[in-house]
Design a protein around this motif. Sequence first.
Motif: not given
Length: 372
Positions: A256-269, A319-327
């Motif tokens: 689910h894209p929401k799960a991946a987006l959420l994990m990206k927000e967690v991992m990135w910082p 564009s989920l695979e880009l190394p950027f988060i929501e901010k």
Amino acid sequence: MSLDQHDEQSLSHLKQVSRIKHEILAKYLPPWERILGSTNTRLCYFDCYAGPGVYECNGETVAGSPLIAVTAATEYLAKNRGHEMSVLLVEKDSAQRTSLEAQLKKNGPPGNGLNVQVLAEDAKEFVPKILEAVPNLAPSFFMVDPYGHPLTVPILNDILKRPQTEALINFMFYRINMDAGNPKVQHHLDEMFGNEEWRTQPFLKQHGLDREKGFLEYFMSKISARFKLPFRIRFDVEDRMAGNRTKYYLIHASNHPKAALLMKEVMWPLGDEEGLFDFGGEKHGVLFSSTPQENELRQVLTREYTGKQIEFDQLREESLELPFIEKHYRSVIRELKREGLVEVTPVSSKTNRGLKKKDLVRFLQKQEGERR
Ligand SMILES: C[S@@+](CC[C@H](N)C(=O)[O-])C[C@H]1O[C@@H](n2cnc3c(N)ncnc32)[C@H](O)[C@@H]1O
């Protein structure tokens, strides 16, 4: 909490780098529970390689993944009366189980709706058994964190085909890569992949970073999930291994894209000296630096979306695979808006200044052309 002498002698030591996986879990599970719990009254957490429950790290007692999961579940259930959560902790080593059970006991009896079980099982036998016995599994999170080879790819894929089920997999690259070159233990890789196809892959003839990237990509290509996010963990100073080498990857696999987006927000910082969210490298036709810059995001968005209108969250998903988060998206879109290159129509936001969820973002063609 600090340790008394007895604990210090008996607790397993945890290296600093391994705390990142605990941080990821502790940050991810509460929103995962909140989001899935809004449409499901039952959830499950499986720790396939549970471990002793607590560790010593820098003279402190720190919680391992099972206790992190129990804490998150307890807090979630306290706010969601009538909901249920099963936490299944699989550990085949009896000394580890004894430690884990003792730690769980210290927490007192589980609260309403929480079912915690420590299972004296081998994960490679237990997980297929439970998947067969329970065809309609509640939405589940699987933690797959062994010392060496993970659950086999066929078992992982069987997990991931269940609806609303995801996994955080420790792909112990250093160990597996070493085993790949040793004829005496190569059969472990045959078992992990479920066949011998890996033996014919070009990455085996490569070295260094090329081999590592090829190996990781091959492993991820065998995982049947729509989204796979790798987080690289380097060796710890305590490991006394040369500088920047990779110890393992934590791979979050979900559908689910929401799960991946959420994990990206967690991992990135959490990407810092010990861990890295992603390689630089080419994505969407842009070569990203190893510390990606917002102007690289701007380049992709204007090139791919000029003349188009899209919801803010949809844009992040595509564009989920880009190394950027929501901010970063917000910052780039606001900059483009100031320059008259983007129009935003609030839908989820209450005012023109907001930018979230279903707000519509239109990348304007005319002005971009005029600027060139
Ligand atoms: C890296 S530790 C787990 C750490 C734990 N995830 C944490 O973060 O606190 C791996 C554990 O898996 C256990 N183990 C190894 N092979 C196993 C198997 N096939 N089934 C179940 N447990 C296993 C080991 O005894 C060890 O305690």
